[in-house]
Design a protein around this motif. Structure first.
Motif, PDB file in Angstrom:
ATOM      1  N   ALA A 193       1.049  -0.937   0.076  1.00  0.00           N
ATOM      2  CA  ALA A 193       0.078   0.114   0.038  1.00  0.00           C
ATOM      3  C   ALA A 193       1.052   1.216  -0.150  1.00  0.00           C
ATOM      4  O   ALA A 193       0.627   2.094  -0.576  1.00  0.00           O
ATOM      5  CB  ALA A 193      -0.915   0.157   1.144  1.00  0.00           C
ATOM      6  N   GLU A 194       1.911   1.100   0.672  1.00  0.00           N
ATOM      7  CA  GLU A 194       2.941   2.255   0.773  1.00  0.00           C
ATOM      8  C   GLU A 194       3.483   2.542  -0.736  1.00  0.00           C
ATOM      9  O   GLU A 194       3.279   3.670  -1.081  1.00  0.00           O
ATOM     10  CB  GLU A 194       4.133   1.955   1.776  1.00  0.00           C
ATOM     11  N   LEU A 195       3.952   1.547  -1.553  1.00  0.00           N
ATOM     12  CA  LEU A 195       4.368   1.864  -2.793  1.00  0.00           C
ATOM     13  C   LEU A 195       3.079   2.243  -3.609  1.00  0.00           C
ATOM     14  O   LEU A 195       3.480   3.102  -4.658  1.00  0.00           O
ATOM     15  CB  LEU A 195       5.140   0.254  -3.253  1.00  0.00           C
ATOM     16  N   TYR A 196       2.084   1.761  -3.433  1.00  0.00           N
ATOM     17  CA  TYR A 196       1.056   2.039  -4.242  1.00  0.00           C
ATOM     18  C   TYR A 196       0.640   3.511  -4.208  1.00  0.00           C
ATOM     19  O   TYR A 196       0.736   4.390  -5.271  1.00  0.00           O
ATOM     20  CB  TYR A 196      -0.139   1.131  -4.175  1.00  0.00           C
ATOM     21  N   LYS A 197       0.634   3.780  -2.944  1.00  0.00           N
ATOM     22  CA  LYS A 197       0.259   5.388  -2.729  1.00  0.00           C
ATOM     23  C   LYS A 197       1.414   6.163  -3.024  1.00  0.00           C
ATOM     24  O   LYS A 197       0.938   7.379  -3.584  1.00  0.00           O
ATOM     25  CB  LYS A 197      -0.009   5.570  -1.042  1.00  0.00           C
ATOM     26  N   ARG A 198       2.656   5.975  -3.199  1.00  0.00           N
ATOM     27  CA  ARG A 198       3.682   6.746  -3.570  1.00  0.00           C
ATOM     28  C   ARG A 198       3.611   7.075  -5.060  1.00  0.00           C
ATOM     29  O   ARG A 198       4.115   8.251  -5.681  1.00  0.00           O
ATOM     30  CB  ARG A 198       5.050   6.273  -3.198  1.00  0.00           C
ATOM     31  N   HIS A 202      -1.496   6.783  -9.480  1.00  0.00           N
ATOM     32  CA  HIS A 202      -2.451   6.314  -8.858  1.00  0.00           C
ATOM     33  C   HIS A 202      -3.132   7.240  -8.035  1.00  0.00           C
ATOM     34  O   HIS A 202      -4.317   7.004  -7.231  1.00  0.00           O
ATOM     35  CB  HIS A 202      -1.929   5.093  -7.901  1.00  0.00           C
ATOM     36  N   HIS A 203      -2.700   8.561  -7.975  1.00  0.00           N
ATOM     37  CA  HIS A 203      -3.453   9.677  -7.217  1.00  0.00           C
ATOM     38  C   HIS A 203      -4.722  10.142  -7.381  1.00  0.00           C
ATOM     39  O   HIS A 203      -5.517  10.270  -6.347  1.00  0.00           O
ATOM     40  CB  HIS A 203      -2.226  10.799  -7.117  1.00  0.00           C
ATOM     41  N   LYS A 204      -4.937  10.296  -8.466  1.00  0.00           N
ATOM     42  CA  LYS A 204      -6.301  10.549  -8.994  1.00  0.00           C
ATOM     43  C   LYS A 204      -7.416   9.601  -8.548  1.00  0.00           C
ATOM     44  O   LYS A 204      -8.432   9.797  -7.962  1.00  0.00           O
ATOM     45  CB  LYS A 204      -6.576  10.716 -10.754  1.00  0.00           C
ATOM     46  N   GLU A 205      -7.041   8.225  -8.594  1.00  0.00           N
ATOM     47  CA  GLU A 205      -7.646   7.288  -8.265  1.00  0.00           C
ATOM     48  C   GLU A 205      -7.916   6.966  -6.665  1.00  0.00           C
ATOM     49  O   GLU A 205      -9.115   6.709  -6.119  1.00  0.00           O
ATOM     50  CB  GLU A 205      -7.311   5.823  -8.669  1.00  0.00           C
ATOM     51  N   LEU A 206      -6.862   7.322  -5.864  1.00  0.00           N
ATOM     52  CA  LEU A 206      -6.902   7.385  -4.511  1.00  0.00           C
ATOM     53  C   LEU A 206      -7.426   8.441  -3.788  1.00  0.00           C
ATOM     54  O   LEU A 206      -7.719   8.392  -2.459  1.00  0.00           O
ATOM     55  CB  LEU A 206      -5.409   7.059  -4.047  1.00  0.00           C
ATOM     56  N   LEU A 207      -7.657   9.263  -4.377  1.00  0.00           N
ATOM     57  CA  LEU A 207      -8.039  10.832  -3.792  1.00  0.00           C
ATOM     58  C   LEU A 207      -9.271  10.725  -3.133  1.00  0.00           C
ATOM     59  O   LEU A 207      -9.523  10.981  -1.773  1.00  0.00           O
ATOM     60  CB  LEU A 207      -7.942  12.046  -4.692  1.00  0.00           C
ATOM     61  N   LEU A 242       0.611  13.920  -2.529  1.00  0.00           N
ATOM     62  CA  LEU A 242      -0.636  13.403  -3.125  1.00  0.00           C
ATOM     63  C   LEU A 242      -1.408  14.539  -3.761  1.00  0.00           C
ATOM     64  O   LEU A 242      -1.562  15.621  -3.332  1.00  0.00           O
ATOM     65  CB  LEU A 242      -1.630  12.758  -1.960  1.00  0.00           C
ATOM     66  N   GLY A 243      -1.511  14.422  -5.326  1.00  0.00           N
ATOM     67  CA  GLY A 243      -2.124  15.255  -5.892  1.00  0.00           C
ATOM     68  C   GLY A 243      -3.675  15.615  -5.612  1.00  0.00           C
ATOM     69  O   GLY A 243      -4.293  14.714  -5.359  1.00  0.00           O
ATOM     70  N   GLY A 244      -3.789  16.781  -5.461  1.00  0.00           N
ATOM     71  CA  GLY A 244      -5.169  17.253  -4.873  1.00  0.00           C
ATOM     72  C   GLY A 244      -5.414  17.486  -3.678  1.00  0.00           C
ATOM     73  O   GLY A 244      -6.363  17.824  -3.107  1.00  0.00           O
ATOM     74  N   ILE A 245      -4.808  17.055  -2.884  1.00  0.00           N
ATOM     75  CA  ILE A 245      -4.571  17.191  -1.110  1.00  0.00           C
ATOM     76  C   ILE A 245      -5.091  18.727  -0.810  1.00  0.00           C
ATOM     77  O   ILE A 245      -5.537  18.904   0.167  1.00  0.00           O
ATOM     78  CB  ILE A 245      -3.486  16.571  -0.334  1.00  0.00           C
ATOM     79  N   GLU A 246      -4.296  19.464  -1.504  1.00  0.00           N
ATOM     80  CA  GLU A 246      -4.622  21.008  -1.088  1.00  0.00           C
ATOM     81  C   GLU A 246      -5.779  21.356  -1.441  1.00  0.00           C
ATOM     82  O   GLU A 246      -6.238  22.284  -0.747  1.00  0.00           O
ATOM     83  CB  GLU A 246      -3.598  21.819  -1.780  1.00  0.00           C
ATOM     84  N   ASP A 247      -6.510  20.920  -2.416  1.00  0.00           N
ATOM     85  CA  ASP A 247      -7.804  21.263  -2.605  1.00  0.00           C
ATOM     86  C   ASP A 247      -8.773  20.942  -1.445  1.00  0.00           C
ATOM     87  O   ASP A 247      -9.732  21.873  -1.403  1.00  0.00           O
ATOM     88  CB  ASP A 247      -8.337  20.691  -4.026  1.00  0.00           C
ATOM     89  N   ILE A 248      -8.550  19.625  -1.031  1.00  0.00           N
ATOM     90  CA  ILE A 248      -9.521  19.426   0.140  1.00  0.00           C
ATOM     91  C   ILE A 248      -9.204  19.868   1.197  1.00  0.00           C
ATOM     92  O   ILE A 248     -10.077  20.356   1.908  1.00  0.00           O
ATOM     93  CB  ILE A 248      -9.256  17.611   0.221  1.00  0.00           C
ATOM     94  N   ILE A 249      -7.925  20.085   1.708  1.00  0.00           N
ATOM     95  CA  ILE A 249      -7.587  21.184   2.865  1.00  0.00           C
ATOM     96  C   ILE A 249      -7.994  22.568   2.793  1.00  0.00           C
ATOM     97  O   ILE A 249      -8.955  23.152   3.604  1.00  0.00           O
ATOM     98  CB  ILE A 249      -6.322  20.963   3.080  1.00  0.00           C
ATOM     99  N   ASN A 262       7.364  20.176  -5.384  1.00  0.00           N
ATOM    100  CA  ASN A 262       7.707  18.933  -4.682  1.00  0.00           C
ATOM    101  C   ASN A 262       7.832  19.279  -3.251  1.00  0.00           C
ATOM    102  O   ASN A 262       9.066  19.658  -2.906  1.00  0.00           O
ATOM    103  CB  ASN A 262       9.105  18.417  -5.130  1.00  0.00           C
ATOM    104  N   PRO A 263       6.774  18.989  -2.446  1.00  0.00           N
ATOM    105  CA  PRO A 263       6.944  18.989  -1.162  1.00  0.00           C
ATOM    106  C   PRO A 263       7.775  18.371  -0.365  1.00  0.00           C
ATOM    107  O   PRO A 263       8.034  18.695   0.802  1.00  0.00           O
ATOM    108  CB  PRO A 263       5.284  18.950  -0.519  1.00  0.00           C
ATOM    109  N   MET A 264       8.219  17.307  -0.761  1.00  0.00           N
ATOM    110  CA  MET A 264       9.148  16.065   0.011  1.00  0.00           C
ATOM    111  C   MET A 264      10.372  16.774   0.355  1.00  0.00           C
ATOM    112  O   MET A 264      10.813  16.193   1.863  1.00  0.00           O
ATOM    113  CB  MET A 264       9.174  15.053  -0.880  1.00  0.00           C
ATOM    114  N   PHE A 265      10.986  17.617  -0.431  1.00  0.00           N
ATOM    115  CA  PHE A 265      12.418  18.177   0.016  1.00  0.00           C
ATOM    116  C   PHE A 265      12.356  19.428   0.572  1.00  0.00           C
ATOM    117  O   PHE A 265      13.666  19.839   1.036  1.00  0.00           O
ATOM    118  CB  PHE A 265      13.367  17.791  -1.099  1.00  0.00           C
ATOM    119  N   VAL A 266      11.297  19.995   0.935  1.00  0.00           N
ATOM    120  CA  VAL A 266      11.377  21.216   1.357  1.00  0.00           C
ATOM    121  C   VAL A 266      12.054  21.323   2.938  1.00  0.00           C
ATOM    122  O   VAL A 266      13.004  22.173   3.205  1.00  0.00           O
ATOM    123  CB  VAL A 266      10.115  22.021   1.666  1.00  0.00           C
ATOM    124  N   THR A 267      11.603  20.739   3.763  1.00  0.00           N
ATOM    125  CA  THR A 267      11.996  20.364   5.068  1.00  0.00           C
ATOM    126  C   THR A 267      13.583  19.963   5.262  1.00  0.00           C
ATOM    127  O   THR A 267      14.241  20.831   6.040  1.00  0.00           O
ATOM    128  CB  THR A 267      11.086  19.491   6.019  1.00  0.00           C
TER     129      THR A 267
END
Length: 281
Positions: A193-198, A202-207, A242-249, A262-267
């Motif tokens: 599931a971790e790999l599938y989510k990354r 798959h993001h549009k389907e998973l949202l 995750l594509g679209g996460i910002e719209d839901i928030i 790419n928010p992964m490497f900012v921190t």
């Protein structure tokens, strides 16, 4: 162009530069190197900057040594950080001496000692320790608003006013919960599931599947910002890929919500920016 757009242009370019040096390190000599160590729930990242605080090298490894922002595999964490450090030292043909690290906001009394010990046991001289959203803001350079770092195990929130952090919070909801939902919905093992989510394809389907968890994160943000005049939310952390996460928030909070490409490497980059040559003692 607004100030916020200028900030994101800088942030996105910096992250692109970092992605490039992960693949091809810059080998020209620097008088000193500064390393940011990001011990994430899903991923351990090392970001190396030169004397002018420009990215020169980086490495990362998916791992399970931290859960809900806490180090649960101390020896495993040391091993991974040491191996990544040695890998980068070999590529740069130098010793990486100075390191900085981060922890989820508000957990310094609980876990900062463990993180400090991991970084030092891996061979770094620890010169700074800061909370994750504040580290991210070293790159975002936000004056006012909420920086929300959604990692594997926790959601960290820093509220800024006039460039200063006035409130921090952290709660245990993040990418791990996404993976648990995916594992249940698709009847697959957690690791699959971790790999599938990354995988972005798959993001549009998973949202829609993950929407309830994202809405919970939005409710966490709402609870912590309710007594503050927050007009902008800025998302960072690997889970925000995750594509679209910002719209839901944005819908859940009613507040304009943004994220870098790419928010992964900012921190990790922000942690490296906080590194100095002076020991914390």
């Amino acid at each position: 162009m607004s100030k916020r757009e200028l900030n994101y242009e800088y942030c996105d370019q910096l992250v692109r530069d970092f992605e490039d040096v992960i693949k091809q390190p810059i080998l020209s000599k620097s008088s000193v190197y500064y390393t940011g160590v990001d011990l994430g729930t899903a991923c351990v990242v090392l970001a190396v900057l030169d004397e002018n605080y420009r990215p020169v090298a980086g490495a990362y490894r998916y791992a399970d040594v931290v859960r809900d922002g806490m180090v649960v595999d101390y020896i495993g964490a040391i091993k991974i950080v040491r191996e990544l450090k040695e890998e980068l030292e070999e590529k740069l043909n130098t010793e990486l001496v100075y390191g900085a690290a981060s922890i989820p906001p508000g957990t310094d009394g609980i876990d900062s000692g463990a993180v400090k010990n991991v970084v030092e046991a891996a061979g770094f001289e620890l010169t700074n320790m800061l909370d994750e959203p504040t580290a991210a803001n070293n790159v975002l350079k936000i004056e006012n608003g909420a920086v929300v770092d959604i990692g594997g195990g926790t959601t960290g929130i820093s509220i800024l006013k006039d460039g200063k952090v006035i409130y921090v919070a952290d709660e245990a909801t993040g990418g791990t919960h996404f993976s648990l939902v995916v594992a249940g919905a698709y009847h697959m093992p957690f690791k699959d599931a971790e790999l599938y989510k990354r995988d972005p394809k798959h993001h549009k389907e998973l949202l829609p599947v993950l929407k309830p968890v994202v809405e919970k994160i939005a409710s966490i943000i709402n609870r912590h910002i309710q007594n503050h005049d927050v007009k902008e939310i800025y998302l960072v952390g690997g889970t925000c890929c995750l594509g679209g996460i910002e719209d839901i928030i944005e819908k859940g909070t009613g507040i304009a919500t943004h994220k870098p490409k790419n928010p992964m490497f900012v921190t990790p980059l922000g942690i490296a920016f906080s590194c100095t040559q002076e020991s914390r003692g």
